[in-house]
Design an enzyme around this catalytic site. Structure first.
Site, short mmCIF file in Angstrom:
data_model
loop_
_atom_site.label_atom_id
_atom_site.label_comp_id
_atom_site.label_asym_id
_atom_site.label_seq_id
_atom_site.Cartn_x
_atom_site.Cartn_y
_atom_site.Cartn_z
N SER A 12 0.82 -1.22 0.00
CA SER A 12 0.00 0.00 0.00
C SER A 12 0.85 1.26 0.00
O SER A 12 0.43 2.29 -0.54
CB SER A 12 -0.94 0.02 1.21
OG SER A 12 -1.88 -1.00 1.08
N HIS A 23 -6.77 -10.42 3.05
CA HIS A 23 -5.68 -11.20 3.65
C HIS A 23 -6.24 -12.40 4.42
O HIS A 23 -5.64 -13.46 4.44
CB HIS A 23 -4.87 -10.32 4.62
CG HIS A 23 -3.91 -9.39 3.95
ND1 HIS A 23 -2.79 -9.84 3.27
CD2 HIS A 23 -3.90 -8.04 3.85
CE1 HIS A 23 -2.13 -8.78 2.79
NE2 HIS A 23 -2.78 -7.69 3.12
ZN LIG Z 1 -2.54 -5.62 2.44
#
Ligand SMILES: [Zn+2]
Length: 442
Positions: A100, A284
């Site tokens: 990110s 995730h």
């Molecule tokens: Zn991530």
């Protein structure tokens, strides 16, 4: 003759100075080793407001799955109703699969960096890369960062901080408070950012939904919403009533409503970045229910902005993602209200290209976006060289300074006038005495 030559010389020097001043930043930009992609998205039209939505970990299948659950049909979310769209690559400077921080930096600054890096030139000499938030501040626009992760997390950090690692949470908080100063900063609390530190830096602080709803714009100070002590809860957990304490914390769409109410009072428009930060976390965990509920709340937040902007002709809304998470594939649509059947290929990120949707001023340029660095160009299309905006706080100081200067000038003039008057009187008096007593040395 001499004075004429000096006047000509001064004018010539001034012209050279102004020209150099205008050219130097462009030359510096051209020499930048991490220069922008050669394809540049340009426009002759400038939006007053730019609202950028980033679904963290939201690939095309995440969007499909959410539409199927919500409406029994893919392609039915608000973001998908926007008139222009594209898909874009997300690779970082050192990996095919980004994190990110690197993808956020590409979006925020237009530069590819290594995974984990927050808006500094790495690879490169490590210099700070100007973010959209900083750039829009230079255009006199106020700026907000809103997220469902804690506020010092990677994606908002790439807009409001410059650090060699996303893990330096204390430094990221410091950058927010003392360097970039977002006018609205909403997200989960703690993790480097605390009420005391924000208050000391001149921020108003709100800690829960009730305090946030009590905000009455226009505000004279920036505001930091620190909701809870970590990420905000998953939407699915609000839905199933997992923790009654969650009801004191705002949803993403509520934070966007308040952020817009604050920022719409900006005299020169605004920039707002909104992150659906926990789509990634559910990815995730390969948790399709929480993943879908996060995408749906993200879409509600987009609907809030869209409803706010629909009657206007001065706003650009961009919706995209920083990367895909989980390698999601939808196998079967099981109808509205039922989770679709899906498979996951990883518990990490993937290099799957992510969607881009756009509405409003310059939205028709969105199909030119094919890489995450282009989002930066799309957001800035139509903006010319940065004007040097004096922030509102500084303007107040300026005004006070000017008042003080005028005051000082008046005092000087009064004193000078009085002295001249006294001098003249004395002279007249002396002349008089000279006449009366010509023999005296006065
Ligand atoms: Zn991530």
């Amino acid at each position: 003759m001499k004075s004429k030559i000096s006047v000509i010389l001064i004018i010539a020097l001034a012209v050279v100075g102004v020209t150099l001043n205008a050219r130097l930043p462009r030359i510096a930009q051209a020499l930048d080793s991490q220069a922008l992609d050669s394809a540049v998205i340009t426009s002759t039209v400038t939006p007053r407001n730019v609202i950028l939505f980033i679904g963290d970990g939201m690939g095309p299948e995440q969007v499909r799955a959410a539409g199927m659950y919500q409406n029994g049909l893919e392609g039915t979310l608000v973001m998908e109703s926007f008139p222009y769209s594209s898909t874009m690559t997300t690779y970082s400077a050192d990996h095919d699969i980004t994190d990110s921080a690197a993808s956020g930096t590409a979006i925020a600054t237009g530069h590819k960096v290594n995974n984990g890096v927050v808006s500094v030139a790495l690879p490169g000499d490590g210099h700070e890369l100007e973010t959209l938030l900083e750039r829009f501040h230079k255009h006199c626009k106020r700026a907000g960062l809103v997220t469902t992760t804690y506020a010092t997390h990677a994606t908002p950090a790439t807009f409001g901080a410059h650090e060699t690692s996303r893990n330096y949470l204390d430094n990221i908080a410091y950058d927010y408070l003392y360097q970039t100063r977002p006018d609205v900063l909403f997200g989960g609390g703690a993790n480097g950012l605390y009420p005391d530190s924000a208050t000391a830096a001149g921020y108003a602080v709100v800690l829960n939904r009730a305090e946030m709803h009590a905000i009455r714009p226009p505000l004279t100070v920036p505001v930091s919403g620190q909701f809870g002590t970590t990420h905000l809860p998953y939407e699915y957990d609000y839905f199933i009533g997992a923790d009654p304490g969650y009801n004191t914390l705002p949803h993403l769409s509520e934070m966007v409503t308040t952020a817009l109410a604050i920022l719409e009072t900006s005299p020169d428009g605004f920039f707002l970045m909104v992150e659906g930060g926990r789509i990634d976390h559910a990815g995730h965990a390969n948790d399709i229910a929480r993943n879908i509920f996060e995408v749906l709340e993200f879409d509600r937040a987009i609907e809030i902005a869209y409803t706010w902007a629909i009657s206007r002709t001065d706003t650009l809304i961009i919706v995209t993602a920083d990367h895909e998470t989980g390698g999601l594939t939808v196998i079967a649509n099981n109808g509205a209200g039922n989770l679709p059947t899906v498979t996951w290929s990883t518990t990490g990120h993937t290099a799957t290209p992510v969607p881009v949707y756009a509405w409003g001023v310059n939205a028709e340029l969105a199909p030119q976006v094919t890489d995450n660095t282009h989002i930066h160009q799309l957001a800035l299309a139509g903006f010319t060289d940065p004007v040097s905006c004096v922030p509102v706080a500084a303007r107040v100081v300026d005004f006070r300074d000017r008042t003080r200067q005028i005051g000082q000038l008046i005092v000087v003039m009064v004193v000078l006038g009085a002295s001249l008057h006294t001098l003249r009187e004395r002279r007249a008096h002396s002349a008089q005495r000279q006449k009366q007593f010509p023999w005296r040395q006065l």
